[in-house]
Design an enzyme around this catalytic site. Structure first.
Site, short mmCIF file in Angstrom:
data_model
loop_
_atom_site.label_atom_id
_atom_site.label_comp_id
_atom_site.label_asym_id
_atom_site.label_seq_id
_atom_site.Cartn_x
_atom_site.Cartn_y
_atom_site.Cartn_z
N GLU A 78 -7.12 -6.06 0.90
CA GLU A 78 -7.03 -5.00 1.90
C GLU A 78 -5.98 -3.98 1.49
O GLU A 78 -4.97 -4.33 0.89
CB GLU A 78 -6.70 -5.63 3.26
CG GLU A 78 -6.44 -4.65 4.38
CD GLU A 78 -4.97 -4.37 4.62
OE1 GLU A 78 -4.67 -3.45 5.40
OE2 GLU A 78 -4.11 -5.05 4.01
N ARG B 54 -7.01 1.71 13.50
CA ARG B 54 -6.40 1.31 12.23
C ARG B 54 -7.47 1.24 11.15
O ARG B 54 -8.27 0.31 11.13
CB ARG B 54 -5.71 -0.05 12.39
CG ARG B 54 -4.93 -0.53 11.17
CD ARG B 54 -4.33 -1.90 11.44
NE ARG B 54 -3.57 -2.42 10.33
CZ ARG B 54 -2.27 -2.19 10.10
NH1 ARG B 54 -1.60 -1.44 10.95
NH2 ARG B 54 -1.65 -2.72 9.07
N ARG C 241 -8.67 0.75 7.35
CA ARG C 241 -8.27 0.09 6.12
C ARG C 241 -9.47 -0.05 5.19
O ARG C 241 -10.61 -0.13 5.64
CB ARG C 241 -7.69 -1.31 6.39
CG ARG C 241 -6.33 -1.29 7.09
CD ARG C 241 -5.26 -0.74 6.16
NE ARG C 241 -3.93 -0.79 6.73
CZ ARG C 241 -3.37 0.17 7.45
NH1 ARG C 241 -4.07 1.28 7.72
NH2 ARG C 241 -2.15 0.05 7.91
N CYS D 248 0.80 -1.22 0.00
CA CYS D 248 0.00 0.00 0.00
C CYS D 248 0.83 1.27 0.00
O CYS D 248 0.28 2.36 -0.02
CB CYS D 248 -0.91 0.00 1.23
SG CYS D 248 -0.02 -0.22 2.79
#
Length: 218
Positions: A149, A195, A197, A111
């Site tokens: 993801e 977090r 995502r 990512c």
């Protein structure tokens, strides 16, 4: 996983002698922290596997991992300790036709190219184009579903064009039904971590109805 298999794997993955001895001791004692379940319900592959966080989740759901890939040597070693299974290396060098058939493809593709904190080079960044290695594997193996993801910043990279390109490949080039991707925060699902995502799921069977889980509020 047999000791002979570890030694065979080591010819390509360059594990140290000390690491091989550790694996021999572990496997001979059956001392694997996260062993596969005996009665599994589906098969999956674990791409960009890291040390195996995604694998733990899918094993807990009754899945059997039939293939994994991770380029980082230290992560490979930790993964092997966790699961008794040494991942294959560089995904760009893996022949998609040699990957075992599987029901679900799982992958948190790199990512850095999409992150707000990075250069945001997208598909101009080598790491960003690794998505297309995911795509070629999906095209070759036709899994029933995939679970991908990435970082939250993927949603607005290049004004949304990067995500639109990814979804176009998955929907139109590969023929999967892909519900609207969702941004989810771990802290809303009982995990003590803030977090966020983005999650992208897809199904080969267009009759499947899917809804992302709602926050647990815990």
């Amino acid at each position: 996983m047999s000791v002979n298999f570890v030694e065979k794997e080591n010819k390509e993955k360059d594990l140290s002698t000390g690491q091989i001895l550790l694996f021999k001791k572990m496997f001979s004692n059956g001392d694997i922290p996260f062993p596969a379940q005996e009665n599994t319900k589906f098969t999956f592959i674990d791409l960009f596997a890291g040390i195996g966080g995604m694998r733990i989740a899918f094993q807990n759901l009754g899945g059997k991992c039939v293939f994994s890939s991770e380029i980082d040597e230290q992560a490979q070693k930790t993964y092997a300790i966790n699961f008794g299974d040494v991942p294959d290396g560089d995904i760009t060098k893996i022949n998609e036709n040699e990957i075992p058939d599987h029901d679900v493809l799982v992958g948190g593709f790199p990512c850095q190219a999409f992150s707000i904190a990075g250069k945001r080079g997208g598909f101009n960044d080598t790491r960003g184009t690794l998505f297309f290695d995911v795509a070629r594997i999906i095209k070759a193996k036709q899994p029933k579903a995939f679970f991908l993801e990435n970082v939250k910043g993927l949603t607005n990279h290049r004004g949304g064009k990067t995500l639109a390109t990814i979804l176009n490949v998955l929907k139109n080039d590969l023929g999967y039904i892909v519900p609207e991707p969702q941004i989810m925060n771990a802290k809303n699902f009982g995990v003590p971590q803030n977090r966020e995502r983005i999650f992208i799921v897809g199904f080969l069977d267009h009759s499947i109805e899917f809804e992302f889980p709602t926050p647990t509020g815990i």
